[in-house]
Design an enzyme around this catalytic site. Structure first.
Site, PDB file in Angstrom:
ATOM      1  N   LYS A 297      39.039 -36.039  40.128  1.00  0.00           N
ATOM      2  CA  LYS A 297      39.378 -37.450  40.370  1.00  0.00           C
ATOM      3  C   LYS A 297      38.454 -38.301  39.520  1.00  0.00           C
ATOM      4  O   LYS A 297      37.372 -37.847  39.149  1.00  0.00           O
ATOM      5  CB  LYS A 297      39.143 -37.803  41.848  1.00  0.00           C
TER       6      LYS A 297
ATOM      7  N   ASP B  66      46.285 -43.744  40.493  1.00  0.00           N
ATOM      8  CA  ASP B  66      45.913 -43.867  41.904  1.00  0.00           C
ATOM      9  C   ASP B  66      45.822 -45.375  42.148  1.00  0.00           C
ATOM     10  O   ASP B  66      46.446 -46.146  41.390  1.00  0.00           O
ATOM     11  CB  ASP B  66      44.574 -43.152  42.180  1.00  0.00           C
TER      12      ASP B  66
HETATM   13  P1  NDP Z   1      48.515 -49.044  44.516  1.00  0.00           P
HETATM   14  O1  NDP Z   1      47.376 -49.617  43.767  1.00  0.00           O
HETATM   15  O2  NDP Z   1      49.855 -49.012  43.900  1.00  0.00           O
HETATM   16  O3  NDP Z   1      48.667 -49.799  45.911  1.00  0.00           O
HETATM   17  C1  NDP Z   1      47.618 -49.838  46.830  1.00  0.00           C
HETATM   18  C2  NDP Z   1      48.027 -50.687  48.018  1.00  0.00           C
HETATM   19  O4  NDP Z   1      47.042 -50.545  49.047  1.00  0.00           O
HETATM   20  C3  NDP Z   1      48.069 -52.172  47.689  1.00  0.00           C
HETATM   21  O5  NDP Z   1      49.016 -52.780  48.520  1.00  0.00           O
HETATM   22  C4  NDP Z   1      46.668 -52.627  48.043  1.00  0.00           C
HETATM   23  O6  NDP Z   1      46.551 -54.007  48.352  1.00  0.00           O
HETATM   24  C5  NDP Z   1      46.365 -51.790  49.264  1.00  0.00           C
HETATM   25  N1  NDP Z   1      44.923 -51.541  49.341  1.00  0.00           N
HETATM   26  C6  NDP Z   1      44.143 -50.939  48.423  1.00  0.00           C
HETATM   27  N2  NDP Z   1      42.867 -50.918  48.817  1.00  0.00           N
HETATM   28  C7  NDP Z   1      42.849 -51.528  50.002  1.00  0.00           C
HETATM   29  C8  NDP Z   1      41.825 -51.812  50.913  1.00  0.00           C
HETATM   30  N3  NDP Z   1      40.548 -51.459  50.674  1.00  0.00           N
HETATM   31  N4  NDP Z   1      42.164 -52.440  52.073  1.00  0.00           N
HETATM   32  C9  NDP Z   1      43.463 -52.814  52.315  1.00  0.00           C
HETATM   33  N5  NDP Z   1      44.469 -52.558  51.474  1.00  0.00           N
HETATM   34  C10 NDP Z   1      44.175 -51.940  50.347  1.00  0.00           C
HETATM   35  O7  NDP Z   1      48.035 -47.584  44.952  1.00  0.00           O
HETATM   36  P2  NDP Z   1      48.928 -46.335  45.432  1.00  0.00           P
HETATM   37  O8  NDP Z   1      50.110 -46.794  46.197  1.00  0.00           O
HETATM   38  O9  NDP Z   1      49.111 -45.452  44.266  1.00  0.00           O
HETATM   39  O10 NDP Z   1      47.903 -45.595  46.405  1.00  0.00           O
HETATM   40  C11 NDP Z   1      47.867 -45.838  47.814  1.00  0.00           C
HETATM   41  C12 NDP Z   1      47.190 -44.667  48.511  1.00  0.00           C
HETATM   42  O11 NDP Z   1      47.914 -43.469  48.246  1.00  0.00           O
HETATM   43  C13 NDP Z   1      45.752 -44.364  48.067  1.00  0.00           C
HETATM   44  O12 NDP Z   1      45.034 -43.867  49.182  1.00  0.00           O
HETATM   45  C14 NDP Z   1      45.929 -43.249  47.048  1.00  0.00           C
HETATM   46  O13 NDP Z   1      44.756 -42.468  46.914  1.00  0.00           O
HETATM   47  C15 NDP Z   1      47.054 -42.472  47.714  1.00  0.00           C
HETATM   48  N6  NDP Z   1      47.834 -41.584  46.853  1.00  0.00           N
HETATM   49  C16 NDP Z   1      48.455 -42.046  45.726  1.00  0.00           C
HETATM   50  C17 NDP Z   1      49.220 -41.199  44.948  1.00  0.00           C
HETATM   51  C18 NDP Z   1      49.988 -41.669  43.784  1.00  0.00           C
HETATM   52  O14 NDP Z   1      50.723 -40.868  43.205  1.00  0.00           O
HETATM   53  N7  NDP Z   1      49.886 -42.930  43.368  1.00  0.00           N
HETATM   54  C19 NDP Z   1      49.326 -39.769  45.287  1.00  0.00           C
HETATM   55  C20 NDP Z   1      48.698 -39.397  46.526  1.00  0.00           C
HETATM   56  C21 NDP Z   1      47.973 -40.269  47.251  1.00  0.00           C
HETATM   57  P3  NDP Z   1      45.926 -55.011  47.266  1.00  0.00           P
HETATM   58  O15 NDP Z   1      46.957 -55.134  46.198  1.00  0.00           O
HETATM   59  O16 NDP Z   1      45.663 -56.275  48.008  1.00  0.00           O
HETATM   60  O17 NDP Z   1      44.661 -54.375  46.777  1.00  0.00           O
HETATM   61  O1  2IT Z   2      45.792 -38.539  45.204  1.00  0.00           O
HETATM   62  C1  2IT Z   2      46.640 -38.039  44.423  1.00  0.00           C
HETATM   63  O2  2IT Z   2      47.152 -36.940  44.645  1.00  0.00           O
HETATM   64  C2  2IT Z   2      47.035 -38.821  43.244  1.00  0.00           C
HETATM   65  N1  2IT Z   2      46.574 -39.947  43.084  1.00  0.00           N
HETATM   66  C3  2IT Z   2      47.976 -38.236  42.228  1.00  0.00           C
HETATM   67  C4  2IT Z   2      47.247 -37.285  41.308  1.00  0.00           C
HETATM   68  C5  2IT Z   2      48.064 -36.757  40.167  1.00  0.00           C
HETATM   69  O3  2IT Z   2      47.424 -36.083  39.331  1.00  0.00           O
HETATM   70  O4  2IT Z   2      49.262 -36.981  40.071  1.00  0.00           O
END
Ligand code: NDP
Ligand code: 2IT
Length: 445
Positions: free
Chosen positions: A118, A158
């Site tokens: 990561k 992420d």
């Molecule tokens: P994005 O940046 O697209 O969206 C994040 C969302 O969460 C936004 O709405 C953001 O609000 C909110 N957010 C972020 N930090 C905080 C915080 N500290 N408190 C409250 N709200 C918060 O990220 P993703 O959708 O990609 O990721 C969301 C989660 O999913 C994370 O935990 C990530 O690690 C996990 N994840 C993502 C994957 C992927 O493929 N993208 C795969 C597996 C897991 P704001 O815009 O106001 O910051």
């Molecule tokens: O937390 C996760 O699994 C991710 N943000 C996606 C990682 C990836 O390599 O697609």
């Protein structure tokens, strides 16, 4: 745990992630003392390599900024390091170490050959222009490129790293190396990306919930669902819930959340996608646009998140770590929620998880439930290696099968180790065994 805390001070999220895995593994280590002797868990806890670097860049007004960049390469026993990059002001070493540690087990569960890593930076993309984000990404890649490669380490997105950032990062990597390779995943469809990768994490979390419900001979049709976040994972969670006939009633960002009793339909979701992905606006606009929905700002001083205090059947936490605390978990249970599928990484605190397990609800931990994103990244790598692209149907079918297999393995492993229905133990043990056996085979390295 005392050793882990002493060696890794001021990293509470990392301690939490290790604690949760270590608790499940007592069951395995008691049956298999050979893993204890080989110090497998101790070796997984210590990352193979941690890179920390300076990222200096200039904003549109010509002012200089210095951020801190990281790449944590935790384990490469079963494949090249693989995992996302997070750009958020809260990013620090401990948060990325927890995420990289989780990634090792998650990637092992996908059935694909990917190790765990990561990275990211304490850069805040909010309020920055496209050219500022580009300059930051280029400066970041100017150091990162020497530590990654298609057979070494393959980053992805992420929080704060989406299609735009992956484009800028890939462009700079290609320029520096003079190579067009599958070094990043989440790429654009015309330059090596895979269909379904943007959708994969959210779709996967919903597929996992559907598999859990199947064990009780139920499905998602007609279920009321609470979804947090409004980014990549949340958007495609809602998309799939709509397709399966469920009613998603909430979305949030770091400032507040909306509650829409009528349910978020396709038109409303399209509005959210444009708002968040193009305009980069706030979720409060949703309530201005759609009458009948209510916006509530979230007071960080409050001891609970009111989003989790609505009557519902399912919850899909899809924002960030520890967004469901002890009180939120109690509220969810009191409001009738009996399915929790974690789209985010470690969104539930230790005390919250304990309550879910005690109540014997269907609780899918992040490293299983959100593995669809990285699994589809693995499918993107496979397509890049073969220099071909699969169709939407082909990739979605593979994603669905991977999620079904992960569910089956977690369910079966939990049962085998005497804790039926405990997907936390199932995911931790199954992920660990795959990595542990590879490490034993490869000797003390
Ligand atoms: P994005 O940046 O697209 O969206 C994040 C969302 O969460 C936004 O709405 C953001 O609000 C909110 N957010 C972020 N930090 C905080 C915080 N500290 N408190 C409250 N709200 C918060 O990220 P993703 O959708 O990609 O990721 C969301 C989660 O999913 C994370 O935990 C990530 O690690 C996990 N994840 C993502 C994957 C992927 O493929 N993208 C795969 C597996 C897991 P704001 O815009 O106001 O910051
Ligand atoms: O937390 C996760 O699994 C991710 N943000 C996606 C990682 C990836 O390599 O697609």
């Amino acid at each position: 745990m005392a050793d882990v805390k002493a060696r890794n001070p001021v990293e509470p999220e990392f301690h939490q992630a290790v604690f949760e895995v270590a608790e499940s593994l007592t069951l395995v280590l008691d049956r298999h003392p050979e893993y204890r002797r080989a110090k497998i868990l101790e070796r997984i806890i210590e990352p193979e390599r941690v890179v920390i670097f300076r990222v200096a860049w200039q904003d549109d007004a010509g002012e200089l900024h210095v951020n801190r960049g990281f790449r944590i390469q935790t384990n490469s026993a079963i494949g090249p390091y693989k995992g996302g990059l997070r750009f958020h002001p809260s990013v620090n070493l401990g948060i990325l170490k927890f995420l990289a540690f989780e990634q090792v087990f998650k990637n092992a569960l996908t059935t694909l050959p990917m190790g765990g890593g990561k990275g990211g930076a304490d850069f805040d993309p909010k309020g920055k222009s496209d050219s500022e984000v580009m300059r930051f990404c280029q400066a970041f890649m100017c150091e990162l490129f020497r530590h990654i490669g298609p057979d070494t380490d393959v980053p992805a997105g992420d929080i704060g790293v989406g299609a735009r950032e992956i484009g800028y990062l890939f462009g700079m990597y290609k320029r520096l190396r003079n190579e067009f390779t599958g070094v990043m995943t989440g790429k654009g469809l015309t330059w090596g990306g895979s269909v379904i990768r943007p959708e994969a994490t959210g779709y996967g979390a919903v597929y996992f919930a559907a598999e859990m419900l199947k064990t009780r001979k139920q499905d998602l049709a007609g279920k009321t669902c609470l979804v947090s976040g409004s980014g990549n994972v949340a958007q495609y969670t809602v998309d799939k819930l709509i397709s399966l006939g469920a009613r998603a009633v909430t979305l949030s960002d770091s400032a507040g959340y909306i509650y829409d009793e009528a349910g978020i339909d396709r038109e409303k979701l399209a509005f959210v996608m444009d708002l968040k992905n193009r305009q980069r606006g706030r979720i409060s606009d949703y309530a201005d646009k759609f009458k009948g929905s209510v916006y509530t700002s979230i007071d960080p001083a409050l001891d609970h998140n009111p989003l989790w205090n609505h009557k519902a059947d399912c919850a899909f936490p899809s924002a960030t770590q520890n967004e469901i605390n002890e009180k939120d978990a109690a509220n969810l249970l009191r409001n009738g929620v009996y399915v929790v599928s974690e789209g985010a990484n470690m969104p539930t605190s230790v005390a919250g998880v304990e309550q879910f397990l005690e109540a014997k609800i269907l609780f899918g931990p992040g490293k299983a439930a959100n593995a669809g994103g990285v699994a589809t990244s693995g499918l993107e790598m496979a397509q890049n290696s073969m220099r071909i692209s699969w169709t939407r149907e082909e990739v979605d079918a593979r994603l669905f099968n991977i999620m079904r297999t992960i569910h089956e393995v977690c369910h079966g492993t939990a049962e085998k180790y005497g804790t039926p229905g405990n997907y936390v133990n199932g995911a931790n043990i199954a992920g660990f065994l795959k990595v542990a056996n590879a490490m034993v085979d490869q000797g003390v390295v």
